[in-house]
Design a protein around this motif. Structure first.
Motif, PDB file in Angstrom:
ATOM      1  N   SER A  39      35.111  30.576  42.378  1.00 42.72           N
ATOM      2  CA  SER A  39      36.576  30.658  42.377  1.00 42.72           C
ATOM      3  C   SER A  39      37.095  31.180  41.039  1.00 42.72           C
ATOM      4  O   SER A  39      38.003  32.019  40.997  1.00 42.72           O
ATOM      5  N   LEU A  40      36.506  30.712  39.950  1.00 47.62           N
ATOM      6  CA  LEU A  40      36.910  31.169  38.615  1.00 47.62           C
ATOM      7  C   LEU A  40      36.728  32.676  38.478  1.00 47.62           C
ATOM      8  O   LEU A  40      37.632  33.387  38.032  1.00 47.62           O
ATOM      9  N   GLN A  42      36.540  34.910  40.833  1.00 44.13           N
ATOM     10  CA  GLN A  42      37.452  35.610  41.742  1.00 44.13           C
ATOM     11  C   GLN A  42      38.840  35.754  41.124  1.00 44.13           C
ATOM     12  O   GLN A  42      39.454  36.818  41.213  1.00 44.13           O
ATOM     13  N   HIS A  43      39.319  34.710  40.473  1.00 46.50           N
ATOM     14  CA  HIS A  43      40.684  34.740  39.919  1.00 46.50           C
ATOM     15  C   HIS A  43      40.753  35.343  38.520  1.00 46.50           C
ATOM     16  O   HIS A  43      41.726  35.996  38.179  1.00 46.50           O
ATOM     17  N   MET A  44      39.715  35.123  37.715  1.00 47.57           N
ATOM     18  CA  MET A  44      39.742  35.586  36.320  1.00 47.57           C
ATOM     19  C   MET A  44      39.346  37.060  36.179  1.00 47.57           C
ATOM     20  O   MET A  44      39.839  37.751  35.298  1.00 47.57           O
ATOM     21  N   ARG A  45      38.409  37.505  36.989  1.00 46.61           N
ATOM     22  CA  ARG A  45      37.839  38.853  36.878  1.00 46.61           C
ATOM     23  C   ARG A  45      37.277  39.098  35.467  1.00 46.61           C
ATOM     24  O   ARG A  45      37.717  39.995  34.745  1.00 46.61           O
ATOM     25  N   TRP A  72      35.143  42.299  43.841  1.00 48.82           N
ATOM     26  CA  TRP A  72      35.528  41.726  42.548  1.00 48.82           C
ATOM     27  C   TRP A  72      34.341  41.108  41.814  1.00 48.82           C
ATOM     28  O   TRP A  72      34.420  40.852  40.620  1.00 48.82           O
TER      29      TRP A  72
END
Length: 123
Positions: A39-40, A42-45, A72
């Motif tokens: 999840s990190l 995916q959101h942080m890139r 991603w």
């Protein structure tokens, strides 16, 4: 500023590397298990992922397999940072596109930062 995701279940190691990388000008976020690490990322890139292998909820190789399935997740450079010897590591790690394998006990945090900088320079 380069972004680094640290996926590591030991809170002391997370904090130590977070402080070291932030002092060197990196934007840092951490996750303490593989599921949260997916999840990190995916959101942080992030540009770089430091990934432990043995973790609760989802091991590092499983998390990386999920990450690499997505657009991603194809770009970040991954450095495995673990205390498992390379011969003990899951056999699928190399096929998941890792940059390098680092045994935590063999390098100081400063040396790990240097390895990350070298990996970024090669991108």
């Amino acid at each position: 500023m380069s972004k680094i995701a640290i996926i590591e279940d030991d809170p002391i190691i997370n904090q130590m590397y977070r402080m070291k990388f932030e002092a060197d000008g990196f934007e840092v976020q951490v996750a303490d298990n593989g599921r949260d690490g997916v999840s990190l990322v995916q959101h942080m890139r992030p540009d770089i992922i430091l990934l432990d292998i043995k973790m609760p909820e989802m091991d590092g190789d499983e998390a990386l397999a999920v990450i690499r399935k997505h657009d991603w997740g194809k770009k970040p450079t991954v450095l495995v940072l673990t205390n498992l010897g390379e011969e003990e590591a899951p056999k699928n790690l190399r096929s998941l596109g890792i940059h390098s394998y680092i045994v935590k006990a063999e390098l100081t945090p400063t040396q790990v930062v240097e390895r990350v900088k070298q990996a970024l320079a090669g991108q």
